[in-house]
Design an enzyme around this catalytic site. Structure first.
Site, short mmCIF file in Angstrom:
data_model
loop_
_atom_site.label_atom_id
_atom_site.label_comp_id
_atom_site.label_asym_id
_atom_site.label_seq_id
_atom_site.Cartn_x
_atom_site.Cartn_y
_atom_site.Cartn_z
N PRO A 132 0.46 -1.09 0.10
CA PRO A 132 0.43 -0.30 -0.21
C PRO A 132 1.06 1.01 0.15
CG PRO A 132 -1.28 -1.58 1.33
CD PRO A 132 0.25 -2.08 0.83
N GLY A 133 2.25 1.28 0.61
CA GLY A 133 2.64 2.54 1.05
C GLY A 133 4.37 2.71 -0.45
N PHE A 160 -2.05 -5.45 -4.84
CA PHE A 160 -1.75 -5.02 -6.54
C PHE A 160 -1.62 -7.05 -6.67
CE2 PHE A 160 -2.43 -0.61 -5.54
CZ PHE A 160 -4.15 -1.06 -6.48
N ILE A 161 -1.77 -8.17 -6.02
CA ILE A 161 -0.83 -9.03 -7.28
C ILE A 161 -1.23 -9.73 -7.77
CG2 ILE A 161 0.56 -10.84 -6.00
CD1 ILE A 161 1.77 -8.13 -4.78
N ARG A 273 -20.50 1.08 -42.12
CA ARG A 273 -21.54 1.89 -41.29
C ARG A 273 -21.64 3.42 -42.88
NH1 ARG A 273 -25.82 1.78 -37.72
NH2 ARG A 273 -25.92 3.73 -36.82
N GLN A 284 -12.96 11.60 -44.09
CA GLN A 284 -11.79 12.59 -43.74
C GLN A 284 -11.52 12.11 -42.42
OE1 GLN A 284 -10.15 16.24 -44.36
NE2 GLN A 284 -8.76 15.42 -45.55
N HIS A 343 -16.96 3.05 -34.01
CA HIS A 343 -18.50 2.32 -33.03
C HIS A 343 -19.17 2.86 -32.78
CE1 HIS A 343 -15.25 -1.19 -34.61
NE2 HIS A 343 -16.25 -1.68 -34.24
N GLU A 368 3.75 -2.62 -14.24
CA GLU A 368 5.44 -2.68 -15.05
C GLU A 368 5.61 -1.92 -14.23
OE1 GLU A 368 6.24 -7.05 -16.62
OE2 GLU A 368 4.04 -7.80 -15.60
C1 LIG Z 1 -4.14 -5.58 -12.47
C2 LIG Z 1 -3.19 -4.50 -11.13
C3 LIG Z 1 -1.71 -5.78 -11.59
C4 LIG Z 1 -0.17 -5.84 -10.97
N1 LIG Z 1 0.14 -6.90 -10.53
C5 LIG Z 1 1.32 -6.78 -9.63
C6 LIG Z 1 2.21 -7.82 -8.66
O1 LIG Z 1 1.57 -9.20 -9.63
N2 LIG Z 1 3.21 -8.08 -8.25
C7 LIG Z 1 3.31 -6.94 -8.08
O2 LIG Z 1 4.40 -6.97 -7.06
N3 LIG Z 1 2.56 -5.51 -8.00
C8 LIG Z 1 1.69 -5.55 -8.96
N4 LIG Z 1 0.90 -4.19 -9.69
C9 LIG Z 1 1.67 -2.67 -9.23
C10 LIG Z 1 1.98 -2.31 -9.83
O3 LIG Z 1 3.45 -2.80 -10.18
C11 LIG Z 1 1.69 -0.57 -9.27
O4 LIG Z 1 0.99 -0.16 -8.95
C12 LIG Z 1 2.55 0.11 -10.21
O5 LIG Z 1 4.50 0.26 -9.94
C13 LIG Z 1 2.48 1.30 -8.83
O6 LIG Z 1 2.40 1.76 -8.55
P1 LIG Z 1 1.70 2.27 -7.19
O7 LIG Z 1 0.06 1.77 -7.45
O8 LIG Z 1 1.57 2.85 -5.99
O9 LIG Z 1 1.45 4.08 -8.19
P2 LIG Z 1 2.32 5.45 -7.33
O10 LIG Z 1 3.92 5.32 -7.20
O11 LIG Z 1 1.65 6.02 -6.10
O12 LIG Z 1 2.04 6.18 -8.67
C14 LIG Z 1 0.79 6.88 -8.54
C15 LIG Z 1 1.18 8.06 -9.75
O13 LIG Z 1 2.95 8.86 -9.51
C16 LIG Z 1 3.13 8.84 -10.54
N5 LIG Z 1 4.92 9.50 -9.94
C17 LIG Z 1 4.96 7.88 -8.37
N6 LIG Z 1 6.42 8.37 -8.75
C18 LIG Z 1 6.70 9.31 -9.53
C19 LIG Z 1 8.04 9.76 -10.22
N7 LIG Z 1 9.46 9.30 -9.64
N8 LIG Z 1 7.69 11.18 -10.94
C20 LIG Z 1 7.28 11.15 -11.60
N9 LIG Z 1 5.27 10.74 -12.10
C21 LIG Z 1 6.07 9.70 -10.59
C22 LIG Z 1 2.74 7.53 -10.75
O14 LIG Z 1 3.92 7.55 -12.78
C23 LIG Z 1 1.48 7.60 -11.27
O15 LIG Z 1 1.50 8.10 -12.03
C24 LIG Z 1 -0.27 -4.64 -10.34
C25 LIG Z 1 -0.92 -3.67 -10.07
C26 LIG Z 1 -2.27 -3.83 -10.95
C27 LIG Z 1 -3.28 -1.82 -11.56
#
Ligand SMILES: Cc1cc2nc3c(=O)[nH]c(=O)nc-3n(C[C@H](O)[C@H](O)[C@H](O)COP(=O)(O)OP(=O)(O)OC[C@H]3O[C@@H](n4cnc5c(N)ncnc54)[C@H](O)[C@@H]3O)c2cc1C
Length: 394
Positions: A132-133, A160-161, A273, A284, A343, A368
């Site tokens: 979460p953090g 989010f795993i 369509r 265009q 569509h 990723e």
């Molecule tokens: C459906 C799904 C599947 C996933 N599967 C996995 C998994 O199998 N295993 C796993 O470990 N994780 C997994 N994840 C986690 C995923 O990798 C993270 O959600 C992702 O890396 C972003 O982290 P966050 O959600 O904490 O966003 P944050 O890191 O909190 O980012 C929030 C926003 O701030 C931006 N941001 C953050 N830092 C910076 C910076 N330095 N400069 C500019 N912008 C920045 C980000 O780009 C984003 O727009 C998954 C996520 C989802 C949604």
């Protein structure tokens, strides 16, 4: 000389998958959409297994799995080409015989318990670093593992795993040296543990705008023996980076296939369509949407194949993979939006797969490595001189 052609063998392999997707996977789409509308998993485990067995009978098993484990051991370019073919359907088909790359770092006993049953499909894994953090800032994880005799006690929460609800074991990353961690020495402070579900972690499904939700994993005093450490104590972060870096080109490769199919649907719609007495293809406004999409698909194809080619050369591919992932995520989202627009109202319904792709492709810009994190990597490489805008021909 730069040669953009495929060998006869590469064409044969690619064409086999193209035919398989057309004959076996695409016909399942309506049933998958129907099941998903009823909040059921689109592709059941039984149907997936049946498809995987059919593919295996023709030798398609363990596409990237080393030959010593019975796989095809295909290189990155070939794997990207196959992934693009699979991407032509939204049905979540994947070949059997796959295991996370970091499981190959396991010792013999761990390979017997985790790697081999994952390859054979008996066991399911999940990769758990995000918390979460700590997402983009993965070095900030707080889940901890405390040593107690020869055991380790894990506490913390992952979020989010992917596959976290279905997995029967996880590769979880925990801080094993708080002192080094607080000083920023992540390369020595994090350890990866292989933890079976029945060792005590639990999962909670997370509802998302996509069709398959990830899970939160909760560890409360989960006790694991020393032999469940993957690799060495303290080298977990390096393993996590190996997992994340294993093939970023594969995500935009799948999106490439989706974009090709979506634009084919848009062409069909544009030609049939009729509004104001003429097919919308004559306008265009519609032609430009198709032209822009065609240009971007072509650019994406070469970015993906180039990134994969750099992997096959054994060179550092991170920069090129970030470029392909960023471009693929951004452009696939623009393309699916245009195709939905072409569509009209039907594009917005759940009768067609366009809205489904619209929701699914959105994820590509987040997981990723978000768009922003890819841009950060690309800019850093250029600004520090690790890469140049002249590319590999420079
Ligand atoms: C459906 C799904 C599947 C996933 N599967 C996995 C998994 O199998 N295993 C796993 O470990 N994780 C997994 N994840 C986690 C995923 O990798 C993270 O959600 C992702 O890396 C972003 O982290 P966050 O959600 O904490 O966003 P944050 O890191 O909190 O980012 C929030 C926003 O701030 C931006 N941001 C953050 N830092 C910076 C910076 N330095 N400069 C500019 N912008 C920045 C980000 O780009 C984003 O727009 C998954 C996520 C989802 C949604």
């Amino acid at each position: 000389m730069v040669d953009f052609s495929l060998s006869d063998e590469e064409k044969q392999v690619r064409d086999w998958v193209r035919t398989f997707v057309r004959k076996e996977v695409i016909p399942l789409e309506q049933e998958v959409l129907r099941r998903e509308r009823a909040n059921q998993p689109g592709l059941t485990a039984d149907v997936l297994k049946e498809l995987q067995d059919k593919a295996k009978a023709s030798g398609f098993w363990g596409v990237q799995t080393p030959e010593e484990y019975g796989g095809m051991g295909l290189g990155a370019v070939m794997s990207a080409l196959l992934e693009a073919e699979l991407g032509r359907s939204f049905v979540q088909f994947r070949f059997g015989g796959h295991a996370d790359n970091i499981l190959y770092y396991a010792n013999d006993e761990q390979k017997r318990r985790y790697l081999l049953p994952t390859l054979s499909g008996e066991r399911k894994s999940c990769f758990a670093i995000t918390e979460p953090g700590a997402g983009s800032d993965a070095r900030n994880i707080r889940t901890s593992a405390r040593q107690d005799g020869t055991d380790w006690i894990i506490n913390g929460e992952k979020t989010f795993i992917t596959g976290g609800n279905e997995a029967d074991f996880t590769m979880v990353f925990a801080v094993t040296d708080k002192d080094k961690h607080s000083k920023g020495h992540t390369d020595q402070s994090v350890t990866c543990f292989l933890v079976d579900r029945d060792q005590g972690w639990r999962s909670e499904y997370i509802d998302t705008m996509g069709e398959w939700g990830p899970a939160a994993l909760v560890f409360e005093d989960v006790r694991v023996p020393q032999e469940n450490i993957l690799g060495e104590v303290g080298n977990g972060f390096a393993l996590a980076m190996k997992w994340i870096g294993r093939g970023r080109y594969m995500l935009p490769a799948r999106a490439l296939g989706a974009c090709e199919r979506l634009v084919e649907m848009a062409v069909e719609q544009a030609n049939t369509r009729v509004t104001f007495g003429e097919p919308i293809a004559n306008r265009q406004a519609i032609q430009w949407m198709i032209a822009d999409s065609a240009v971007e698909i072509e650019a994406l194809r070469w970015l993906v194949l180039h990134a994969a080619w750099v992997v096959d050369q054994g060179q550092d591919s991170r920069h090129w993979q970030s470029i392909a992932k960023l471009y693929g995520g951004v452009k696939a989202n623009e393309i699916v939006d245009r195709v939905l627009q072409i569509h009209g109202g039907m594009g917005y319904t759940r009768e067609l797969p366009v809205e489904r792709w619209y929701r699914e492709l959105r994820l590509l810009r987040i997981y990723e490595g978000t768009d922003e994190i890819q841009r950060r990597t690309i800019a850093r490489n250029i600004l520090k001189g690790h890469a140049s805008v002249s590319g590999t021909l420079g």
